[in-house]
Design an enzyme around this catalytic site. Structure first.
Site, PDB file in Angstrom:
ATOM      1  N   CYS A  73       0.849  -1.134   0.135  1.00 19.52           N
ATOM      2  CA  CYS A  73       0.007  -0.126   0.038  1.00 19.52           C
ATOM      3  C   CYS A  73       0.896   1.332  -0.210  1.00 19.52           C
ATOM      4  CB  CYS A  73      -0.968  -0.117   1.326  1.00 19.52           C
ATOM      5  SG  CYS A  73      -1.905   1.452   1.471  1.00 19.52           S
ATOM      6  N   CYS A 183       0.707   3.568  -6.131  1.00 18.90           N
ATOM      7  CA  CYS A 183      -0.336   2.734  -5.642  1.00 18.90           C
ATOM      8  C   CYS A 183      -0.633   1.465  -6.054  1.00 18.90           C
ATOM      9  CB  CYS A 183      -1.773   3.676  -5.346  1.00 18.90           C
ATOM     10  SG  CYS A 183      -3.491   2.452  -5.085  1.00 18.90           S
TER      11      CYS A 183
END
Length: 268
Positions: A73, A183
């Site tokens: 993440c 991301c």
């Protein structure tokens, strides 16, 4: 040799791009994946909330008996590096390995960063790239719409909503030598993003960079597993929805391997 599993977590489907790469690099390993779909998107959370969530997710992985953790993440990697560094189980974010890969990219044009609003707001990727690549232009682009679109099924490069977002977010990156997909969700829509970038622009996957960092560590420490690889999935949202989407993304059914866990409360 160490038979314990490797832990991987993300806000939802995005971290599966890292899991897929880990599986390619180390098919004999066991993995535990946590998709925190009950609390996504992370990109809209405050720094205080992200810090609490990072600790909670790491502890959940610890409870699974893992030997290493990949925080797949970009939002948590960029906002909570001190929490990852201080955790007793070796924990890896995607920030540092991604910056190394970007610094090694050919060309002398600008370096772009596509990431969540919280990641861009932290400035962590931008600062690290400026240190690694002095004199290079850095172009950070927040992409608040991409994760919600991906999680709601808008993943096809022909999807009009996704194409509109991809065109909007890549508009400032036309002269970039390399663009970081900061991301892990963005690897799912790489083809759509590629449609609006010059063919020579290198796309660097944060997911792949993080997976390689974990592999290098396990090999250096003699912690690689052996035998038949396997996977378990934990999800804080709807298990059926996650199972269906994840099976499509991974190209194989994960039916029977998904277990629900309660949504963890964020107490500040």
């Amino acid at each position: 040799m160490d038979p314990r599993p490797i832990g991987v977590f993300d806000s939802g489907l995005g971290g599966l791009t890292a899991l897929r790469e880990l599986r390619r690099l180390m098919p004999e390993e066991k993995f535990v994946y946590f998709g925190d779909t009950g609390r996504l998107p992370y990109g809209e959370k405050t720094l205080a909330e992200l810090r609490v969530m990072a600790v909670q997710n790491l502890r959940l992985m610890e409870q699974q008996g893992v030997k290493a953790i990949l925080v797949a993440c970009g939002t948590l990697s960029s906002n909570t590096p001190e929490i990852l560094d201080g955790f007793p189980i070796p924990s890896f974010g995607v920030l540092r390995p991604s910056v190394r890969a970007m610094a090694e990219a050919p060309g002398d044009g600008a370096l772009g960063i596509l990431a969540t609003a919280a990641t861009i707001r932290s400035g962590a990727f931008e600062r690290a790239l400026r240190l690694a690549c002095p004199g290079r232009e850095i172009i950070p682009v927040p992409c608040p719409d991409l994760v919600p679109l991906i999680e709601s099924g808008h993943c096809s490069p022909s999807d009009p909503l996704l194409r509109a977002a991809a065109e909007r977010y890549t508009a400032a990156l036309q002269g970039a030598s390399a663009v970081l997909l900061g991301c892990t969700h963005y690897g799912i829509v790489e083809e759509a993003l590629r449609c609006f970038l010059p063919a020579e622009t290198l796309l660097v996957s944060a997911a792949a960079c993080g997976a390689e960092a974990v592999r290098e560590f396990l090999e250096a420490q003699g912690l690689r597993g052996a035998g038949r690889g396997e996977e378990r999935y934990l999800v804080s949202g709807d298990p059926a929805a996650f199972e269906a989407s994840a099976s499509l993304l991974l190209g194989r059914s994960i039916a029977g391997h998904v277990r629900p866990v309660p949504v963890m409360r964020i107490v500040l």
